[in-house]
Design a protein around this motif. Structure first.
Motif, PDB file in Angstrom:
ATOM      1  N   GLU A  95       0.830  -1.215   0.000  1.00 57.11           N
ATOM      2  CA  GLU A  95       0.000   0.000   0.000  1.00 57.11           C
ATOM      3  C   GLU A  95       0.861   1.260   0.000  1.00 57.11           C
ATOM      4  O   GLU A  95       0.570   2.238   0.687  1.00 57.11           O
ATOM      5  N   GLY A  96       1.945   1.220  -0.791  1.00 54.71           N
ATOM      6  CA  GLY A  96       2.807   2.381  -0.959  1.00 54.71           C
ATOM      7  C   GLY A  96       3.822   2.589   0.140  1.00 54.71           C
ATOM      8  O   GLY A  96       4.621   3.519   0.070  1.00 54.71           O
ATOM      9  N   CYS A  97       3.810   1.720   1.153  1.00 60.10           N
ATOM     10  CA  CYS A  97       4.737   1.864   2.275  1.00 60.10           C
ATOM     11  C   CYS A  97       5.732   0.706   2.307  1.00 60.10           C
ATOM     12  O   CYS A  97       5.448  -0.385   1.816  1.00 60.10           O
ATOM     13  N   ALA A  98       6.892   0.962   2.895  1.00 56.19           N
ATOM     14  CA  ALA A  98       7.912  -0.077   3.053  1.00 56.19           C
ATOM     15  C   ALA A  98       7.682  -0.782   4.378  1.00 56.19           C
ATOM     16  O   ALA A  98       7.851  -0.185   5.445  1.00 56.19           O
ATOM     17  N   ILE A  99       7.291  -2.048   4.320  1.00 55.20           N
ATOM     18  CA  ILE A  99       6.987  -2.834   5.511  1.00 55.20           C
ATOM     19  C   ILE A  99       8.028  -3.941   5.666  1.00 55.20           C
ATOM     20  O   ILE A  99       8.313  -4.668   4.715  1.00 55.20           O
ATOM     21  N   ASP A 100       8.590  -4.063   6.859  1.00 54.76           N
ATOM     22  CA  ASP A 100       9.517  -5.157   7.154  1.00 54.76           C
ATOM     23  C   ASP A 100       8.695  -6.385   7.541  1.00 54.76           C
ATOM     24  O   ASP A 100       8.191  -6.484   8.660  1.00 54.76           O
ATOM     25  N   VAL A 101       8.553  -7.301   6.600  1.00 53.46           N
ATOM     26  CA  VAL A 101       7.740  -8.495   6.821  1.00 53.46           C
ATOM     27  C   VAL A 101       8.290  -9.331   7.974  1.00 53.46           C
ATOM     28  O   VAL A 101       7.536  -9.988   8.705  1.00 53.46           O
ATOM     29  N   ALA A 102       9.606  -9.295   8.164  1.00 51.94           N
ATOM     30  CA  ALA A 102      10.226 -10.107   9.205  1.00 51.94           C
ATOM     31  C   ALA A 102       9.814  -9.677  10.604  1.00 51.94           C
ATOM     32  O   ALA A 102       9.889 -10.469  11.550  1.00 51.94           O
ATOM     33  N   LYS A 103       9.349  -8.435  10.761  1.00 55.37           N
ATOM     34  CA  LYS A 103       9.065  -7.916  12.100  1.00 55.37           C
ATOM     35  C   LYS A 103       7.653  -7.344  12.247  1.00 55.37           C
ATOM     36  O   LYS A 103       7.273  -6.927  13.347  1.00 55.37           O
ATOM     37  N   CYS A 104       6.874  -7.298  11.187  1.00 60.29           N
ATOM     38  CA  CYS A 104       5.555  -6.660  11.275  1.00 60.29           C
ATOM     39  C   CYS A 104       4.597  -7.505  12.132  1.00 60.29           C
ATOM     40  O   CYS A 104       4.802  -8.696  12.355  1.00 60.29           O
ATOM     41  N   ASP A 105       3.512  -6.870  12.599  1.00 59.52           N
ATOM     42  CA  ASP A 105       2.548  -7.569  13.437  1.00 59.52           C
ATOM     43  C   ASP A 105       1.705  -8.535  12.612  1.00 59.52           C
ATOM     44  O   ASP A 105       1.701  -8.491  11.377  1.00 59.52           O
ATOM     45  N   VAL A 106       0.986  -9.387  13.296  1.00 60.48           N
ATOM     46  CA  VAL A 106       0.231 -10.460  12.645  1.00 60.48           C
ATOM     47  C   VAL A 106      -0.854  -9.898  11.725  1.00 60.48           C
ATOM     48  O   VAL A 106      -1.098 -10.427  10.631  1.00 60.48           O
ATOM     49  N   THR A 107      -1.505  -8.827  12.132  1.00 62.39           N
ATOM     50  CA  THR A 107      -2.573  -8.238  11.309  1.00 62.39           C
ATOM     51  C   THR A 107      -2.012  -7.716   9.990  1.00 62.39           C
ATOM     52  O   THR A 107      -2.593  -7.952   8.920  1.00 62.39           O
ATOM     53  N   THR A 108      -0.884  -7.007  10.059  1.00 63.91           N
ATOM     54  CA  THR A 108      -0.253  -6.494   8.838  1.00 63.91           C
ATOM     55  C   THR A 108       0.220  -7.645   7.957  1.00 63.91           C
ATOM     56  O   THR A 108       0.050  -7.614   6.735  1.00 63.91           O
ATOM     57  N   LEU A 109       0.796  -8.670   8.562  1.00 65.75           N
ATOM     58  CA  LEU A 109       1.268  -9.826   7.797  1.00 65.75           C
ATOM     59  C   LEU A 109       0.106 -10.499   7.065  1.00 65.75           C
ATOM     60  O   LEU A 109       0.224 -10.852   5.885  1.00 65.75           O
ATOM     61  N   ARG A 110      -1.016 -10.646   7.747  1.00 66.30           N
ATOM     62  CA  ARG A 110      -2.182 -11.265   7.114  1.00 66.30           C
ATOM     63  C   ARG A 110      -2.661 -10.424   5.943  1.00 66.30           C
ATOM     64  O   ARG A 110      -3.039 -10.945   4.889  1.00 66.30           O
ATOM     65  N   ASP A 111      -2.641  -9.101   6.117  1.00 62.82           N
ATOM     66  CA  ASP A 111      -3.077  -8.207   5.045  1.00 62.82           C
ATOM     67  C   ASP A 111      -2.136  -8.300   3.842  1.00 62.82           C
ATOM     68  O   ASP A 111      -2.586  -8.284   2.694  1.00 62.82           O
ATOM     69  N   ILE A 112      -0.839  -8.406   4.106  1.00 65.29           N
ATOM     70  CA  ILE A 112       0.145  -8.546   3.029  1.00 65.29           C
ATOM     71  C   ILE A 112      -0.083  -9.856   2.282  1.00 65.29           C
ATOM     72  O   ILE A 112      -0.086  -9.902   1.043  1.00 65.29           O
ATOM     73  N   ARG A 113      -0.290 -10.926   3.021  1.00 68.97           N
ATOM     74  CA  ARG A 113      -0.512 -12.238   2.389  1.00 68.97           C
ATOM     75  C   ARG A 113      -1.810 -12.273   1.600  1.00 68.97           C
ATOM     76  O   ARG A 113      -1.923 -12.977   0.599  1.00 68.97           O
ATOM     77  N   THR A 114      -2.791 -11.509   2.048  1.00 68.82           N
ATOM     78  CA  THR A 114      -4.102 -11.536   1.393  1.00 68.82           C
ATOM     79  C   THR A 114      -4.164 -10.641   0.164  1.00 68.82           C
ATOM     80  O   THR A 114      -4.800 -10.993  -0.835  1.00 68.82           O
ATOM     81  N   HIS A 115      -3.469  -9.488   0.206  1.00 69.46           N
ATOM     82  CA  HIS A 115      -3.650  -8.492  -0.849  1.00 69.46           C
ATOM     83  C   HIS A 115      -2.402  -8.157  -1.660  1.00 69.46           C
ATOM     84  O   HIS A 115      -2.520  -7.730  -2.815  1.00 69.46           O
ATOM     85  N   THR A 116      -1.210  -8.302  -1.093  1.00 73.02           N
ATOM     86  CA  THR A 116       0.000  -7.812  -1.769  1.00 73.02           C
ATOM     87  C   THR A 116       0.866  -8.920  -2.348  1.00 73.02           C
ATOM     88  O   THR A 116       1.444  -8.752  -3.425  1.00 73.02           O
ATOM     89  N   VAL A 117       0.963 -10.052  -1.657  1.00 73.13           N
ATOM     90  CA  VAL A 117       1.850 -11.135  -2.077  1.00 73.13           C
ATOM     91  C   VAL A 117       1.036 -12.397  -2.321  1.00 73.13           C
ATOM     92  O   VAL A 117       0.267 -12.829  -1.450  1.00 73.13           O
ATOM     93  N   SER A 118       1.198 -12.985  -3.503  1.00 71.46           N
ATOM     94  CA  SER A 118       0.539 -14.243  -3.822  1.00 71.46           C
ATOM     95  C   SER A 118       1.596 -15.250  -4.250  1.00 71.46           C
ATOM     96  O   SER A 118       2.666 -14.871  -4.723  1.00 71.46           O
ATOM     97  N   MET A 119       1.292 -16.545  -4.103  1.00 69.31           N
ATOM     98  CA  MET A 119       2.303 -17.572  -4.337  1.00 69.31           C
ATOM     99  C   MET A 119       1.793 -18.635  -5.297  1.00 69.31           C
ATOM    100  O   MET A 119       0.630 -19.056  -5.225  1.00 69.31           O
TER     101      MET A 119
END
Length: 400
Positions: A95-119
């Motif tokens: 969402e236009g921001c630099a997020i450290d996936v290694a340290k972000c909270d669970v809610t942000t990680l879930r949002d990244i997995r759901t909307h930003t990163v697909s496998m």
């Protein structure tokens, strides 16, 4: 705060990944320059990745490659935190921001997995009790979209991968290649900016694999996703990757374009990887050309040969205007970069600077004059003649 437009899609910053209980002891040994085998013997911990730094720009296909166990998939799976990072940062543009996936909270990680990163997985990972349409819409279902909206998006993506007529079939009714297409459709359906592809074509027959590689490149022209792709197949890596990162024992040993790695392998390990590659399938005109700055100028003309019999008139930005051969007017035609197809018969050929060397050789059979290589703005970048082609091939031979 960084400008959102300058934030890369993915950035690994000095990432270490260790599997085992004695992580701290293993990290000390990494800092001491110990090998994977030495770390395993001393700590019983497995080194997954050591001091990995890599940037993947938006819209780029970056291929991680190396032998089995080199750390390719380990690094890939750190992007969506399927693998935990022991030390370092894994930055993802979310969402236009630099997020450290290694340290972000669970809610942000879930949002990244759901909307930003697909496998996209190697073994398809389709649910056998679901139809093709239901499998492709799984990510949208997790996002909470209505059935009607899911079906609209999924049907669009199934059409994109050529599976419209198979929407109501089950996985066991599809071939391997078709099942992998379902995986691609599922990844595309979420509209994620980043696709992680873990050897997605390696389980397929060679002809099907080649076809899907071609289809992925064609789709990328329209979807323009950021793709981090794992492969142990050098031909596949060189074909797909805008950037290639070669890994050995958890470390990146060379990063660059295909032609850079082919012409200048950084280590004996990399040299062994590329020694059997056919340079005609990899090298581009820009890697072998005689640059425009080396050409002699007379007024608004450039001399294309030593005798001065072939003169190219250019504008103030070095865009070709006309050509003169032995004092008479000559014709110019244009060729495409991949196949070298000419738009018309001509004396002098103009082609993009990323002209494939194989195509350049075919074009040289149709002209006695140098091929003019131009950049994206149509400005002359350099020349490719027999001498440049031979030098490129011989330079490759000398590097073996």
């Amino acid at each position: 705060m960084a400008d959102p437009q300058t934030v890369p899609a993915i950035e690994f910053r000095h990432v270490d990944i260790v599997f085992g209980e004695r992580r701290k002891a293993a990290l000390k040994l990494i800092d001491a320059g110990k090998t994977r085998d030495e770390i395993l013997a001393s700590t019983d911990a497995v080194l997954g990745a050591a001091d990995v730094s890599l940037t993947v720009e938006r819209g780029e296909i970056c291929v991680l490659m190396g032998l089995s166990g080199s750390g390719k998939s380990t690094i890939l799976r750190a992007v969506n935190r399927l693998n935990e990072v022991a030390r370092g940062e894994v930055i993802v543009r979310h969402e236009g921001c630099a997020i450290d996936v290694a340290k972000c909270d669970v809610t942000t990680l879930r949002d990244i997995r759901t909307h930003t990163v697909s496998m996209v997985f190697q073994q398809f990972a389709l649910l056998p009790w679901r139809t093709v349409r239901q499998n492709a819409g799984l990510g949208l279902e997790l996002q909470g979209l209505s059935t009607a909206e899911r079906n609209r998006i999924v049907d669009e993506k199934l059409a994109m991968v050529g599976l419209t007529q198979w929407a109501d079939k089950y996985a066991h009714e599809l071939s391997g290649g078709m099942q992998q297409r379902v995986g691609l459709a599922r990844a595309f359906a979420t509209n994620a900016d980043i696709l992680l592809m873990d050897e997605p074509f390696s389980a397929l027959d060679p002809l099907i694999r080649t076809k899907l590689q071609d289809e992925l490149l064609e789709l990328q022209q329209s979807i323009k996703k950021t793709i981090l792709f794992v492969s142990h197949d050098l031909d596949e890596a060189l074909k797909l990757g805008n950037k290639i990162a070669i890994m050995q024992d958890g470390r990146i040993v060379q990063v660059g374009r295909a032609e850079d790695i082919l012409l200048a392998p950084a280590t004996p390990y990399v040299a062994e990887f590329v020694k059997h590659m056919n340079p005609l399938n990899v090298l581009r005109g820009s890697a072998v050309m005689r640059p425009v700055r080396s050409l002699k100028r007379e007024g608004s003309s450039l001399l294309l040969d030593a005798s001065g019999d072939v003169r190219l008139r250019v504008d103030e930005s070095d865009r070709p205007i006309s050509v003169e051969i032995n004092g008479d007017g000559g014709t110019m035609g244009r060729a495409d970069a991949e196949e070298g197809q000419l738009d018309r018969p001509c004396d002098v050929i103009i082609a993009p600077a990323d002209l494939r060397l194989r195509a350049a050789i075919a074009l040289k059979r149709q002209t006695n004059h140098p091929i003019l290589l131009v950049d994206d703005l149509g400005r002359l970048a350099g020349l490719c003649d027999n001498e440049e082609i031979y030098r490129g091939l011989l330079q490759r031979a000398d590097s073996r």
